[in-house]
Design an enzyme around this catalytic site. Structure first.
Site, PDB file in Angstrom:
ATOM      1  N   CYS A  64       0.835  -1.201   0.000  1.00 28.83           N
ATOM      2  CA  CYS A  64       0.000   0.000   0.000  1.00 28.83           C
ATOM      3  C   CYS A  64       0.873   1.256   0.000  1.00 28.83           C
ATOM      4  O   CYS A  64       1.409   1.644   1.039  1.00 28.83           O
ATOM      5  CB  CYS A  64      -0.904  -0.042   1.232  1.00 28.83           C
ATOM      6  SG  CYS A  64      -1.970   1.387   1.393  1.00 28.83           S
ATOM      7  N   CYS A  88      -0.370   4.098   2.144  1.00 29.08           N
ATOM      8  CA  CYS A  88      -0.145   3.879   3.587  1.00 29.08           C
ATOM      9  C   CYS A  88       1.316   4.111   3.966  1.00 29.08           C
ATOM     10  O   CYS A  88       1.618   4.736   4.976  1.00 29.08           O
ATOM     11  CB  CYS A  88      -0.490   2.444   3.975  1.00 29.08           C
ATOM     12  SG  CYS A  88      -2.031   1.817   3.319  1.00 29.08           S
ATOM     13  N   ASP A  89       2.239   3.557   3.188  1.00 26.81           N
ATOM     14  CA  ASP A  89       3.628   3.461   3.627  1.00 26.81           C
ATOM     15  C   ASP A  89       4.622   4.311   2.842  1.00 26.81           C
ATOM     16  O   ASP A  89       5.802   4.363   3.204  1.00 26.81           O
ATOM     17  CB  ASP A  89       4.080   1.984   3.547  1.00 26.81           C
ATOM     18  CG  ASP A  89       3.247   1.100   4.459  1.00 26.81           C
ATOM     19  OD1 ASP A  89       2.767   1.614   5.492  1.00 26.81           O
ATOM     20  OD2 ASP A  89       3.065  -0.079   4.139  1.00 26.81           O
TER      21      ASP A  89
HETATM   22  C1  LIG Z   1       0.038  -4.452   4.795  1.00 20.72           C
HETATM   23  C2  LIG Z   1      -1.077  -3.443   4.824  1.00 20.72           C
HETATM   24  C3  LIG Z   1      -0.833  -2.196   5.378  1.00 20.72           C
HETATM   25  C4  LIG Z   1      -1.858  -1.247   5.416  1.00 20.72           C
HETATM   26  N1  LIG Z   1      -1.582  -0.022   5.979  1.00 20.72           N
HETATM   27  C5  LIG Z   1      -2.563   0.893   6.080  1.00 20.72           C
HETATM   28  C6  LIG Z   1      -2.302   2.165   6.674  1.00 20.72           C
HETATM   29  O1  LIG Z   1      -1.179   2.438   7.123  1.00 20.72           O
HETATM   30  N2  LIG Z   1      -3.326   3.053   6.725  1.00 20.72           N
HETATM   31  C7  LIG Z   1      -4.575   2.775   6.215  1.00 20.72           C
HETATM   32  O2  LIG Z   1      -5.467   3.611   6.320  1.00 20.72           O
HETATM   33  N3  LIG Z   1      -4.847   1.583   5.639  1.00 20.72           N
HETATM   34  C8  LIG Z   1      -3.878   0.650   5.557  1.00 20.72           C
HETATM   35  N4  LIG Z   1      -4.135  -0.552   4.936  1.00 20.72           N
HETATM   36  C9  LIG Z   1      -5.473  -0.787   4.359  1.00 20.72           C
HETATM   37  C10 LIG Z   1      -6.499  -1.094   5.485  1.00 20.72           C
HETATM   38  O3  LIG Z   1      -5.961  -2.061   6.359  1.00 20.72           O
HETATM   39  C11 LIG Z   1      -7.813  -1.563   4.882  1.00 20.72           C
HETATM   40  O4  LIG Z   1      -8.303  -0.564   3.998  1.00 20.72           O
HETATM   41  C12 LIG Z   1      -8.857  -1.810   5.975  1.00 20.72           C
HETATM   42  O5  LIG Z   1      -8.394  -2.771   6.897  1.00 20.72           O
HETATM   43  C13 LIG Z   1     -10.166  -2.293   5.372  1.00 20.72           C
HETATM   44  O6  LIG Z   1     -11.052  -2.584   6.403  1.00 20.72           O
HETATM   45  P1  LIG Z   1     -12.279  -3.595   6.202  1.00 20.72           P
HETATM   46  O7  LIG Z   1     -12.958  -3.669   7.512  1.00 20.72           O
HETATM   47  O8  LIG Z   1     -13.053  -3.177   5.024  1.00 20.72           O
HETATM   48  O9  LIG Z   1     -11.632  -4.995   5.800  1.00 20.72           O
HETATM   49  P2  LIG Z   1     -10.527  -5.938   6.474  1.00 20.72           P
HETATM   50  O10 LIG Z   1      -9.574  -5.159   7.291  1.00 20.72           O
HETATM   51  O11 LIG Z   1     -10.010  -6.750   5.358  1.00 20.72           O
HETATM   52  O12 LIG Z   1     -11.376  -6.857   7.483  1.00 20.72           O
HETATM   53  C14 LIG Z   1     -12.277  -7.825   6.998  1.00 20.72           C
HETATM   54  C15 LIG Z   1     -12.590  -8.818   8.113  1.00 20.72           C
HETATM   55  O13 LIG Z   1     -13.597  -9.723   7.657  1.00 20.72           O
HETATM   56  C16 LIG Z   1     -13.261 -11.045   8.042  1.00 20.72           C
HETATM   57  N5  LIG Z   1     -13.878 -11.994   7.092  1.00 20.72           N
HETATM   58  C17 LIG Z   1     -13.602 -12.113   5.767  1.00 20.72           C
HETATM   59  N6  LIG Z   1     -14.365 -13.080   5.208  1.00 20.72           N
HETATM   60  C18 LIG Z   1     -15.136 -13.592   6.216  1.00 20.72           C
HETATM   61  C19 LIG Z   1     -16.121 -14.624   6.279  1.00 20.72           C
HETATM   62  N7  LIG Z   1     -16.472 -15.326   5.194  1.00 20.72           N
HETATM   63  N8  LIG Z   1     -16.704 -14.893   7.481  1.00 20.72           N
HETATM   64  C20 LIG Z   1     -16.364 -14.166   8.587  1.00 20.72           C
HETATM   65  N9  LIG Z   1     -15.432 -13.182   8.588  1.00 20.72           N
HETATM   66  C21 LIG Z   1     -14.837 -12.892   7.419  1.00 20.72           C
HETATM   67  C22 LIG Z   1     -11.744 -11.067   7.980  1.00 20.72           C
HETATM   68  O14 LIG Z   1     -11.201 -12.111   8.758  1.00 20.72           O
HETATM   69  C23 LIG Z   1     -11.394  -9.672   8.509  1.00 20.72           C
HETATM   70  O15 LIG Z   1     -11.257  -9.671   9.905  1.00 20.72           O
HETATM   71  C24 LIG Z   1      -3.154  -1.541   4.888  1.00 20.72           C
HETATM   72  C25 LIG Z   1      -3.391  -2.810   4.344  1.00 20.72           C
HETATM   73  C26 LIG Z   1      -2.377  -3.758   4.322  1.00 20.72           C
HETATM   74  C27 LIG Z   1      -2.647  -5.128   3.754  1.00 20.72           C
END
Ligand SMILES: Cc1cc2nc3c(=O)[nH]c(=O)nc-3n(C[C@H](O)[C@H](O)[C@H](O)COP(=O)(O)OP(=O)(O)OC[C@H]3O[C@@H](n4cnc5c(N)ncnc54)[C@H](O)[C@@H]3O)c2cc1C
Length: 305
Positions: free
Chosen positions: A134, A137-138
């Site tokens: 990302c 992010c970084d």
């Molecule tokens: C390495 C990395 C670094 C990042 N750094 C940053 C940063 O510095 N700043 C920033 O703003 N963003 C950052 N991001 C992006 C940010 O993490 C995401 O945009 C954010 O987490 C999205 O949130 P979400 O709740 O939509 O999904 P997710 O964080 O993906 O959470 C989804 C959840 O749903 C659960 N799930 C999935 N499928 C199922 C299922 N079938 N049944 C039950 N549970 C399920 C998963 O286990 C997970 O816990 C980074 C991403 C990565 C990969």
């Protein structure tokens, strides 16, 4: 399954946890289903989050724990289970999981997305220590340094342009001899003096000691192999939305994202989507938590109409 919830939230990343907080404050009878032992989604494995307002330099794991504790303090209930599909009938939605079924008047899908990995040796070892998925992010951690972006689509080229404004030099490494990215993006990229494209090239290994210091690059046509000194590697070879379980349940776009706007409204009444899994321009923590909050407003309206 006798209990009928106002809302079943699927996923406890930032979007799902923000929704759980707003749902408790709205006095909705809600449950959040999470397949992992830990809440927080992608944030759990993020070494440092430096762009979440008010919490500079926050450790991702700690931020995720704070989100979850906040929801629990307000009374949010959680179930550890993996959702397999949603069955809708007579205005009610059955969320079918591996170990049980939960019935809701509404469902919020907040299952996030997964960054596609490169699969090269060193990638996992240096993840968060120079390997990132990302640039938004970084990128700021690599100011005046040398970085490499791997990929050839819109995201890779956007990342390379973004990084070129911060970094001393940016390599764009692409396995073919032309980019898939939009022509307008390519023009911008080629106009940047500190970007060098390594065509027909793949990264065979990411090397370093504590942090990344070089990559081994192979030209797939000439078979020539060389080491390129870099401080950071940005892998931009695709993001996969976690939406397989909802194919045929709600409408998806061609990339598999759930079609939903800021209000989280999907093609099926009573089923909402929030966070990285929905169609949107910027996938970040701050936009995921906004989605969670917005979705609850839409859900309250739906339940009260
Ligand atoms: C390495 C990395 C670094 C990042 N750094 C940053 C940063 O510095 N700043 C920033 O703003 N963003 C950052 N991001 C992006 C940010 O993490 C995401 O945009 C954010 O987490 C999205 O949130 P979400 O709740 O939509 O999904 P997710 O964080 O993906 O959470 C989804 C959840 O749903 C659960 N799930 C999935 N499928 C199922 C299922 N079938 N049944 C039950 N549970 C399920 C998963 O286990 C997970 O816990 C980074 C991403 C990565 C990969």
């Amino acid at each position: 399954m006798s209990e009928v919830y106002d809302l079943v939230i699927i996923g406890s990343g930032p979007a799902g946890l923000a929704a759980a907080i707003y749902a408790e404050r709205a006095k909705l009878k809600a449950v959040t289903i999470e397949k992992n032992v830990m809440s927080g989604g992608q944030v759990v494995n993020t070494y440092e989050v430096d762009n979440y307002p008010g919490l500079p330099g926050m450790n991702g794991f700690d931020l995720a724990m704070k989100f979850r504790e906040h929801a629990q303090q307000l009374g949010a209930g959680f179930q550890e289970d993996t959702v397999q599909t949603i069955l809708s009938k007579d205005g009610l939605h059955q969320v079918v999981c591996e170990n049980g079924t939960y019935e809701g008047k509404t469902v919020l899908i907040a299952t996030g997305a997964t960054h596609r990995k490169l699969g090269a040796p060193g990638e996992e070892q240096f993840s968060g220590m120079g390997v990132s998925y990302c640039a938004t992010c970084d990128g700021a951690f690599f100011r005046n340094k040398v970085t490499a972006v791997i990929g050839g689509g819109d995201v890779a080229v956007e990342d390379a342009i973004f990084l070129a404004r911060l970094c001393k030099k940016v390599y764009l490494i692409h396995r073919r001899d032309e980019l898939r990215a939009a022509k307008s993006l390519q023009e911008k990229l080629f106009a940047m003096e500190n970007v060098e494209v390594l065509w027909d090239s793949v990264v065979e290994e990411i090397k370093g000691e504590n942090n990344v210091n070089s990559i081994s690059v192979k030209n797939v046509k000439t078979k020539e192999q060389k080491d390129v000194s870099v401080d950071g590697v940005f892998v931009a070879v695709g993001i996969l939305p976690n939406s397989d379980e909802f194919k045929g349940v709600v409408e998806l776009d061609p990339q598999g994202y759930i079609k939903a706007g800021e209000e989280g409204i999907t093609s099926v009444p009573g089923i909402f989507a929030a966070g990285d899994v929905r169609t949107k321009a910027l996938r970040q923590i701050v936009t995921a938590v906004s989605d969670g909050a917005n979705a609850i407003t839409s859900i309250e309206k739906y339940l009260n109409h």
